[in-house]
Design an enzyme around this catalytic site. Sequence first.
Site, mmCIF file in Angstrom:
data_model
loop_
_atom_site.group_PDB
_atom_site.id
_atom_site.type_symbol
_atom_site.label_atom_id
_atom_site.label_comp_id
_atom_site.label_asym_id
_atom_site.label_seq_id
_atom_site.Cartn_x
_atom_site.Cartn_y
_atom_site.Cartn_z
ATOM 1 N N SER A 132 -20.630 -14.037 22.763
ATOM 2 C CA SER A 132 -21.686 -14.138 23.584
ATOM 3 C C SER A 132 -21.779 -14.995 24.685
ATOM 4 C CB SER A 132 -22.836 -15.226 23.027
ATOM 5 O OG SER A 132 -21.920 -16.639 22.970
ATOM 6 N N CYS A 133 -22.656 -14.661 25.870
ATOM 7 C CA CYS A 133 -22.226 -14.965 27.518
ATOM 8 C C CYS A 133 -21.540 -16.857 27.360
ATOM 9 C CB CYS A 133 -23.194 -15.147 28.540
ATOM 10 S SG CYS A 133 -24.623 -16.214 27.405
ATOM 11 N N THR A 134 -22.104 -17.652 26.502
ATOM 12 C CA THR A 134 -21.576 -18.865 26.285
ATOM 13 C C THR A 134 -20.443 -18.784 25.786
ATOM 14 O OG1 THR A 134 -23.511 -19.079 26.162
ATOM 15 C CG2 THR A 134 -21.883 -21.234 25.399
ATOM 16 N N ASN A 139 -24.316 -16.593 33.611
ATOM 17 C CA ASN A 139 -24.762 -15.554 32.009
ATOM 18 C C ASN A 139 -25.319 -14.063 31.591
ATOM 19 O OD1 ASN A 139 -26.729 -17.816 32.634
ATOM 20 N ND2 ASN A 139 -28.126 -15.957 31.886
ATOM 21 N N ARG A 167 -31.997 -6.701 30.603
ATOM 22 C CA ARG A 167 -31.461 -7.303 31.204
ATOM 23 C C ARG A 167 -29.789 -7.331 31.698
ATOM 24 N NH1 ARG A 167 -32.857 -8.509 35.600
ATOM 25 N NH2 ARG A 167 -31.405 -9.942 35.954
ATOM 26 N N THR A 183 -33.861 -17.344 28.787
ATOM 27 C CA THR A 183 -34.143 -16.157 28.528
ATOM 28 C C THR A 183 -35.694 -14.953 28.235
ATOM 29 O OG1 THR A 183 -33.424 -16.386 26.688
ATOM 30 C CG2 THR A 183 -31.296 -15.973 28.148
#
Length: 335
Positions: A151-153, A316, A13, A182
């Site tokens: 991370s995306c967060t 995300n 991804r 995910t």
Amino acid sequence: MTAPKVGINGFGRIGRLVLRAAIEKGTCQVVAINDPFIDLDYMAYMLKYDSTHGRYAGDVSIKDGKLQVDGNSITVFAHRDPAEIPWATAAADYIVEATGVFTLKDKAAAHFKGGAKKVVISAPSKDAPMFVCGVNEAKYTPDLDIISNASCTTNCLAPLVKVIHEKYGIEEGLMTTVHATTATQKTVDGPSNKDWRGGRGRGRNIIPSSTGAAKAVGKVMPELNGKLTGMAFRVPTPDVSVVDLTVRLASETTYEDIKATMKAAADDSMKGIMKYTEDAVVSTDFIHDDASCIFDASAGIMLNSKFCKLVAWYDNEWGYSNRVVDLIAHISKVQ
């Protein structure tokens, strides 16, 4: 200055979306991809068609054993061991380690054997220094050869926290991310010895989960180390997540002043990283949004002058992939 030449290890991804973002932005040139599990024909197919972000708008083809994307000729490798990937033969200097497997420095360092000069891990790392665009990328120094894009967060939370902390001060805070599903989750119930709840089917459950995203803010903003922690709920949506930050402030304020502060940041110091909205939005409104953090002014609440809940959305996948590209573009200019 010529665009930095990039290799991508792992065409999942994030790997595929980093390629899309690099081509769209034009600030990095992807010259090589390594993935031992996807052959060239399938690689072209997976880039061309995406259930979440839609069909790729440009030209994707295969010529002379290479992937051709909008006139960019990309060398393709299929090595399981990072040490065997001949990055130098494709002139790939900056490697995006996007497998999710080689997140420790000693593992990621294997890329240097093939000629890589820098490695950016597209995941949190226990021992590599983490950088979040808009927060601490200015602290990068050229001697750092392996870094993490966090991370995306953390990429959503850290800019939000930075703006709030610099204006009001943060005493302590708890974060919850309501996080899209995910690929690591199970489609139906299956074995997951380390995380029993994580083994439950992702399509019909809200699944409580752990996340180090809030604690990681303390690594990119040391002054907040030990003041933030958090958890996650994995929900059955394919993309877009939302941070819910409950925070105790050091100085008194009003929610209207917080809104004004966030809007000013989105328009100035955090432009390109943060956005601001007062609209009645929902998660699908942010699919393919390239911001790290979209502050939802209409969703936040305030209990008293020092205690509030702040809400921020993030794609995300796409927002994070854009920051990977931005981070590489940044470090390539630091001499």
